[in-house]
Write an enzyme that holds these catalytic residues in place. Structure first.
Site, PDB file in Angstrom:
ATOM      1  N   HIS A 121      -1.559  -3.919   3.444  1.00 63.47           N
ATOM      2  CA  HIS A 121      -0.154  -4.683   4.137  1.00 63.47           C
ATOM      3  C   HIS A 121       0.099  -6.076   2.866  1.00 63.47           C
ATOM      4  O   HIS A 121       1.313  -5.811   2.430  1.00 63.47           O
ATOM      5  CB  HIS A 121      -1.052  -5.421   5.216  1.00 63.47           C
ATOM      6  CG  HIS A 121      -0.040  -6.551   5.622  1.00 63.47           C
ATOM      7  ND1 HIS A 121       0.972  -6.317   6.983  1.00 63.47           N
ATOM      8  CD2 HIS A 121       0.251  -8.009   5.593  1.00 63.47           C
ATOM      9  CE1 HIS A 121       1.673  -7.094   6.701  1.00 63.47           C
ATOM     10  NE2 HIS A 121       1.145  -8.052   6.075  1.00 63.47           N
ATOM     11  N   GLU A 122      -0.748  -6.837   2.296  1.00 66.60           N
ATOM     12  CA  GLU A 122      -0.540  -7.229   1.448  1.00 66.60           C
ATOM     13  C   GLU A 122       0.734  -6.872   0.239  1.00 66.60           C
ATOM     14  O   GLU A 122       1.018  -7.132   0.037  1.00 66.60           O
ATOM     15  CB  GLU A 122      -1.193  -8.701   1.113  1.00 66.60           C
ATOM     16  CG  GLU A 122      -2.317  -8.824   1.935  1.00 66.60           C
ATOM     17  CD  GLU A 122      -0.921 -10.010   2.765  1.00 66.60           C
ATOM     18  OE1 GLU A 122      -0.077 -10.701   2.035  1.00 66.60           O
ATOM     19  OE2 GLU A 122      -1.604 -10.033   4.156  1.00 66.60           O
ATOM     20  N   HIS A 125       3.954  -6.370   0.722  1.00 67.32           N
ATOM     21  CA  HIS A 125       4.454  -6.793   0.428  1.00 67.32           C
ATOM     22  C   HIS A 125       5.559  -7.365  -0.717  1.00 67.32           C
ATOM     23  O   HIS A 125       6.887  -7.026  -1.149  1.00 67.32           O
ATOM     24  CB  HIS A 125       4.506  -8.294   0.840  1.00 67.32           C
ATOM     25  CG  HIS A 125       3.947  -8.752   2.320  1.00 67.32           C
ATOM     26  ND1 HIS A 125       4.758  -9.174   3.046  1.00 67.32           N
ATOM     27  CD2 HIS A 125       3.115  -9.126   3.418  1.00 67.32           C
ATOM     28  CE1 HIS A 125       4.420  -9.304   4.507  1.00 67.32           C
ATOM     29  NE2 HIS A 125       3.751  -9.388   3.862  1.00 67.32           N
ATOM     30  N   GLU A 183       7.141  -8.836   7.859  1.00 61.46           N
ATOM     31  CA  GLU A 183       5.354  -8.749   8.749  1.00 61.46           C
ATOM     32  C   GLU A 183       6.036  -7.332   8.744  1.00 61.46           C
ATOM     33  O   GLU A 183       4.771  -6.262   8.443  1.00 61.46           O
ATOM     34  CB  GLU A 183       5.146  -9.440   9.930  1.00 61.46           C
ATOM     35  CG  GLU A 183       4.531 -10.892   9.018  1.00 61.46           C
ATOM     36  CD  GLU A 183       3.741 -11.142   8.028  1.00 61.46           C
ATOM     37  OE1 GLU A 183       2.826 -10.285   8.754  1.00 61.46           O
ATOM     38  OE2 GLU A 183       3.962 -11.590   6.770  1.00 61.46           O
TER      39      GLU A 183
END
Length: 260
Positions: A121-122, A125, A183
């Protein structure tokens, strides 16, 4: 701060249009090299100011999971992973290939697949250039000051804001969470990354169930830019059928991480 004129803002918008990995239109004005420099500057400062964990089974475990994730990223980026001694269940990734994981996250992510969900997920980004998108809007609407210089200088309100825009503001007293669209986008990209790396995408749901239990109840969704835990879980569940073939292909290709 001096604001840019409307004609200048309009010109920036026309020359800085881009598309995210999921096809969303973005405004990205800052050069990737400048974003990478800012990411490295912020990361190095954090390593100097906060205790880190190195040479332990815990740090090797985190490095193993992170390395498996970035190995499937279509980039020549040289990624760096640091474990920070911090009780918060958090992680981040910065432009320039910098990943940070807090030791507190390892108390919530029960296994390597759940840790991969967070790291994926990070990294999502970063791949979607969400920090650049946020900083570009800040740059166009508020100031033309050199952002790298602000990061390299001493403590200031501007520096704290820039750290927040990069995504590490909690350590500097400025919470600027990514928007709901960012997100949700990072969730999708991260789910595909973890599956392609050989981690079970279904574990992402278990992770957020753990997060919900660990948070002791989050505020109502309309009071936060973050999706609620339940909304995030539902979004991941809807995406898992598309991620499962990537996971199965990884298993067939022998990409089965064993990080412990």
């Amino acid at each position: 701060m001096k604001r840019l004129s409307l004609p200048v803002v309009a010109a920036l918008v026309l020359t800085a249009c881009a598309t995210s990995p999921l096809g969303r239109q973005q405004f990205l004005f800052l050069p990737a090299a400048e974003m990478d420099q800012m990411g490295a500057t912020a990361y190095n400062e954090m390593k100097e100011q906060q205790p880190t964990v190195t040479g332990t089974a815990e740090s090797r475990y985190v490095e193993c999971v992170a390395e498996a994730i970035v190995a499937v990223v279509d980039s020549d980026e040289q990624w760096e992973v640091t474990v920070f001694e911090d009780d918060s269940a958090n992680a981040f990734a910065l432009p320039g290939g910098k990943i940070g994981v807090h030791t507190g996250l390892l108390k919530v992510a029960d296994n390597q697949d759940q840790l991969a969900a967070v790291i994926g997920h990070e990294v999502g980004h970063v791949l979607a250039q969400h920090s650049n998108e946020r900083m570009s809007i800040q740059y166009a609407t508020q100031t033309g000051t050199q952002l790298v210089a602000a990061l390299a200088g001493g403590d200031s309100a501007e520096k704290q804001t820039l750290m927040g825009l990069l995504g590490v503001g909690a350590q500097y007293g400025v919470q600027l969470p990514f928007s709901r669209k960012h997100e949700a986008e990072a969730d999708v990209i991260g789910l595909d990354l973890m599956a392609e790396a050989g981690f079970d995408p279904r574990q992402s749901v278990n992770l957020w169930q753990n997060m919900a239990a660990n948070s002791g109840g989050s505020p109502p969704e309309f009071l936060s830019t973050h999706p609620s835990n339940q909304t995030r879980i539902e979004g991941l569940q809807a995406r898992i059928p598309e991620a499962m073939p990537l996971y199965q292909q990884a298993q067939s290709a022998g990409r089965t991480p064993n990080c412990g």
